[in-house]
Design a protein around this motif. Sequence first.
Motif, PDB file in Angstrom:
ATOM      1  N   ALA A  82       4.985  -0.315  -9.606  1.00  0.00           N
ATOM      2  CA  ALA A  82       5.621  -0.713  -8.344  1.00  0.00           C
ATOM      3  C   ALA A  82       5.931   0.498  -7.474  1.00  0.00           C
ATOM      4  O   ALA A  82       6.176   1.599  -7.967  1.00  0.00           O
ATOM      5  N   GLY A  83       5.883   0.274  -6.167  1.00  0.00           N
ATOM      6  CA  GLY A  83       6.174   1.324  -5.192  1.00  0.00           C
ATOM      7  C   GLY A  83       5.117   1.417  -4.107  1.00  0.00           C
ATOM      8  O   GLY A  83       5.308   2.084  -3.101  1.00  0.00           O
ATOM      9  N   GLY A  84       4.005   0.733  -4.289  1.00  0.00           N
ATOM     10  CA  GLY A  84       2.945   0.663  -3.277  1.00  0.00           C
ATOM     11  C   GLY A  84       2.937  -0.720  -2.664  1.00  0.00           C
ATOM     12  O   GLY A  84       2.740  -1.717  -3.375  1.00  0.00           O
ATOM     13  N   VAL A  85       3.164  -0.807  -1.355  1.00  0.00           N
ATOM     14  CA  VAL A  85       3.346  -2.101  -0.694  1.00  0.00           C
ATOM     15  C   VAL A  85       2.470  -2.162   0.554  1.00  0.00           C
ATOM     16  O   VAL A  85       2.429  -1.210   1.342  1.00  0.00           O
ATOM     17  N   LEU A  86       1.782  -3.283   0.721  1.00  0.00           N
ATOM     18  CA  LEU A  86       0.999  -3.499   1.936  1.00  0.00           C
ATOM     19  C   LEU A  86       1.935  -3.701   3.120  1.00  0.00           C
ATOM     20  O   LEU A  86       3.002  -4.292   2.987  1.00  0.00           O
ATOM     21  N   VAL A  87       1.517  -3.225   4.285  1.00  0.00           N
ATOM     22  CA  VAL A  87       2.276  -3.384   5.523  1.00  0.00           C
ATOM     23  C   VAL A  87       1.501  -4.352   6.414  1.00  0.00           C
ATOM     24  O   VAL A  87       0.297  -4.164   6.640  1.00  0.00           O
ATOM     25  N   ARG A  88       2.209  -5.361   6.913  1.00  0.00           N
ATOM     26  CA  ARG A  88       1.570  -6.385   7.732  1.00  0.00           C
ATOM     27  C   ARG A  88       2.237  -6.507   9.103  1.00  0.00           C
ATOM     28  O   ARG A  88       3.434  -6.299   9.232  1.00  0.00           O
ATOM     29  N   ALA A  89       1.429  -6.888  10.061  1.00  0.00           N
ATOM     30  CA  ALA A  89       1.916  -7.245  11.396  1.00  0.00           C
ATOM     31  C   ALA A  89       1.137  -8.474  11.833  1.00  0.00           C
ATOM     32  O   ALA A  89      -0.101  -8.486  11.724  1.00  0.00           O
ATOM     33  N   ASP A  90       1.830  -9.488  12.253  1.00  0.00           N
ATOM     34  CA  ASP A  90       1.192 -10.747  12.650  1.00  0.00           C
ATOM     35  C   ASP A  90       0.276 -11.278  11.553  1.00  0.00           C
ATOM     36  O   ASP A  90      -0.793 -11.812  11.825  1.00  0.00           O
ATOM     37  N   GLY A  91       0.668 -11.069  10.301  1.00  0.00           N
ATOM     38  CA  GLY A  91      -0.088 -11.561   9.159  1.00  0.00           C
ATOM     39  C   GLY A  91      -1.234 -10.681   8.698  1.00  0.00           C
ATOM     40  O   GLY A  91      -1.769 -10.870   7.620  1.00  0.00           O
ATOM     41  N   ALA A  92      -1.629  -9.712   9.512  1.00  0.00           N
ATOM     42  CA  ALA A  92      -2.755  -8.848   9.167  1.00  0.00           C
ATOM     43  C   ALA A  92      -2.274  -7.565   8.493  1.00  0.00           C
ATOM     44  O   ALA A  92      -1.247  -7.003   8.881  1.00  0.00           O
ATOM     45  N   VAL A  93      -3.019  -7.093   7.505  1.00  0.00           N
ATOM     46  CA  VAL A  93      -2.709  -5.821   6.856  1.00  0.00           C
ATOM     47  C   VAL A  93      -3.056  -4.691   7.816  1.00  0.00           C
ATOM     48  O   VAL A  93      -4.200  -4.577   8.274  1.00  0.00           O
ATOM     49  N   ILE A  94      -2.048  -3.863   8.136  1.00  0.00           N
ATOM     50  CA  ILE A  94      -2.274  -2.736   9.045  1.00  0.00           C
ATOM     51  C   ILE A  94      -2.081  -1.393   8.336  1.00  0.00           C
ATOM     52  O   ILE A  94      -2.267  -0.337   8.937  1.00  0.00           O
ATOM     53  N   GLY A  95      -1.719  -1.452   7.059  1.00  0.00           N
ATOM     54  CA  GLY A  95      -1.535  -0.223   6.314  1.00  0.00           C
ATOM     55  C   GLY A  95      -0.837  -0.485   5.004  1.00  0.00           C
ATOM     56  O   GLY A  95      -0.737  -1.627   4.546  1.00  0.00           O
ATOM     57  N   ALA A  96      -0.359   0.601   4.396  1.00  0.00           N
ATOM     58  CA  ALA A  96       0.385   0.504   3.140  1.00  0.00           C
ATOM     59  C   ALA A  96       1.313   1.698   3.037  1.00  0.00           C
ATOM     60  O   ALA A  96       1.050   2.760   3.610  1.00  0.00           O
ATOM     61  N   VAL A  97       2.384   1.509   2.284  1.00  0.00           N
ATOM     62  CA  VAL A  97       3.322   2.594   2.007  1.00  0.00           C
ATOM     63  C   VAL A  97       3.402   2.773   0.497  1.00  0.00           C
ATOM     64  O   VAL A  97       3.359   1.794  -0.247  1.00  0.00           O
ATOM     65  N   GLY A  98       3.461   4.017   0.077  1.00  0.00           N
ATOM     66  CA  GLY A  98       3.657   4.332  -1.330  1.00  0.00           C
ATOM     67  C   GLY A  98       4.873   5.218  -1.480  1.00  0.00           C
ATOM     68  O   GLY A  98       5.037   6.179  -0.725  1.00  0.00           O
ATOM     69  N   VAL A  99       5.742   4.868  -2.416  1.00  0.00           N
ATOM     70  CA  VAL A  99       6.948   5.649  -2.683  1.00  0.00           C
ATOM     71  C   VAL A  99       6.980   5.981  -4.163  1.00  0.00           C
ATOM     72  O   VAL A  99       6.668   5.137  -5.009  1.00  0.00           O
ATOM     73  N   THR A 100       7.379   7.200  -4.477  1.00  0.00           N
ATOM     74  CA  THR A 100       7.525   7.638  -5.858  1.00  0.00           C
ATOM     75  C   THR A 100       8.650   8.646  -5.967  1.00  0.00           C
ATOM     76  O   THR A 100       8.982   9.321  -4.994  1.00  0.00           O
ATOM     77  N   GLY A 101       9.234   8.715  -7.154  1.00  0.00           N
ATOM     78  CA  GLY A 101      10.287   9.693  -7.397  1.00  0.00           C
ATOM     79  C   GLY A 101      11.378   9.180  -8.297  1.00  0.00           C
ATOM     80  O   GLY A 101      11.984   9.933  -9.043  1.00  0.00           O
ATOM     81  N   ASP A 102      11.640   7.883  -8.239  1.00  0.00           N
ATOM     82  CA  ASP A 102      12.670   7.276  -9.082  1.00  0.00           C
ATOM     83  C   ASP A 102      11.963   6.262  -9.975  1.00  0.00           C
ATOM     84  O   ASP A 102      10.754   6.364 -10.199  1.00  0.00           O
ATOM     85  N   THR A 103      12.685   5.263 -10.484  1.00  0.00           N
ATOM     86  CA  THR A 103      12.004   4.212 -11.232  1.00  0.00           C
ATOM     87  C   THR A 103      11.091   3.453 -10.280  1.00  0.00           C
ATOM     88  O   THR A 103      11.328   3.418  -9.063  1.00  0.00           O
ATOM     89  N   SER A 104      10.075   2.836 -10.815  1.00  0.00           N
ATOM     90  CA  SER A 104       9.138   2.105  -9.965  1.00  0.00           C
ATOM     91  C   SER A 104       9.830   0.992  -9.182  1.00  0.00           C
ATOM     92  O   SER A 104       9.525   0.778  -8.006  1.00  0.00           O
ATOM     93  N   ASP A 105      10.762   0.297  -9.810  1.00  0.00           N
ATOM     94  CA  ASP A 105      11.490  -0.757  -9.097  1.00  0.00           C
ATOM     95  C   ASP A 105      12.256  -0.192  -7.908  1.00  0.00           C
ATOM     96  O   ASP A 105      12.264  -0.777  -6.821  1.00  0.00           O
ATOM     97  N   ASN A 106      12.907   0.955  -8.105  1.00  0.00           N
ATOM     98  CA  ASN A 106      13.648   1.585  -7.011  1.00  0.00           C
ATOM     99  C   ASN A 106      12.708   2.127  -5.941  1.00  0.00           C
ATOM    100  O   ASN A 106      13.025   2.067  -4.749  1.00  0.00           O
ATOM    101  N   ASP A 107      11.562   2.655  -6.355  1.00  0.00           N
ATOM    102  CA  ASP A 107      10.562   3.111  -5.387  1.00  0.00           C
ATOM    103  C   ASP A 107      10.167   1.955  -4.468  1.00  0.00           C
ATOM    104  O   ASP A 107      10.083   2.111  -3.248  1.00  0.00           O
ATOM    105  N   GLU A 108       9.968   0.793  -5.061  1.00  0.00           N
ATOM    106  CA  GLU A 108       9.579  -0.384  -4.277  1.00  0.00           C
ATOM    107  C   GLU A 108      10.691  -0.807  -3.316  1.00  0.00           C
ATOM    108  O   GLU A 108      10.409  -1.176  -2.170  1.00  0.00           O
ATOM    109  N   LEU A 109      11.939  -0.747  -3.763  1.00  0.00           N
ATOM    110  CA  LEU A 109      13.059  -1.071  -2.877  1.00  0.00           C
ATOM    111  C   LEU A 109      13.056  -0.163  -1.645  1.00  0.00           C
ATOM    112  O   LEU A 109      13.276  -0.629  -0.519  1.00  0.00           O
ATOM    113  N   ALA A 110      12.822   1.125  -1.856  1.00  0.00           N
ATOM    114  CA  ALA A 110      12.781   2.065  -0.736  1.00  0.00           C
ATOM    115  C   ALA A 110      11.610   1.755   0.188  1.00  0.00           C
ATOM    116  O   ALA A 110      11.751   1.788   1.417  1.00  0.00           O
TER     117      ALA A 110
END
Length: 139
Positions: A99-127
């Motif tokens: 966990a920590g990699g999340v798709l970014v959407r606008a108007d239902g379409a995927v426009i990118g993704a964000v990846g966070v790392t550094g803490d637990t995977s669950d916390n990375d995803e929250l951020a």
Amino acid sequence: MTRITLDQAQTIVSGAITEARALGLKPISVAVLDAGGHMIAFAREDGSSNLRPQIATAKASGALALGVSSRTIGEMAIERPTFINAAAGLNPAGIVPAAGGVLVRADGAVIGAVGVTGDTSDNDELAALAGIKAAGLAA
């Protein structure tokens, strides 16, 4: 809107870091990619270890490559480890099945993704989710 802007990407980065500080997480790194997998914005907090840029990028890139969150990729890896290992080798930025990699959407379409790392995977995803929300976008 068909693509993520630099302003939105920078807002995602700052929103994720703000959430990490509010939660008292370990230092994080945040990568924002456009829908084509190109880096738009990145930040590495002081004290974040030296492999974190690659991990954050691989979480986001893997989500884009397979069209699902890196959390879902982690679940897939339990059932089909050979497939995920093969896909990771095919993806130039790699794939991190946690966990920590999340798709970014606008108007239902995927426009990118964000990846966070550094803490637990669950916390990375929250951020990551907080960063996306701060930019007024959807996960």
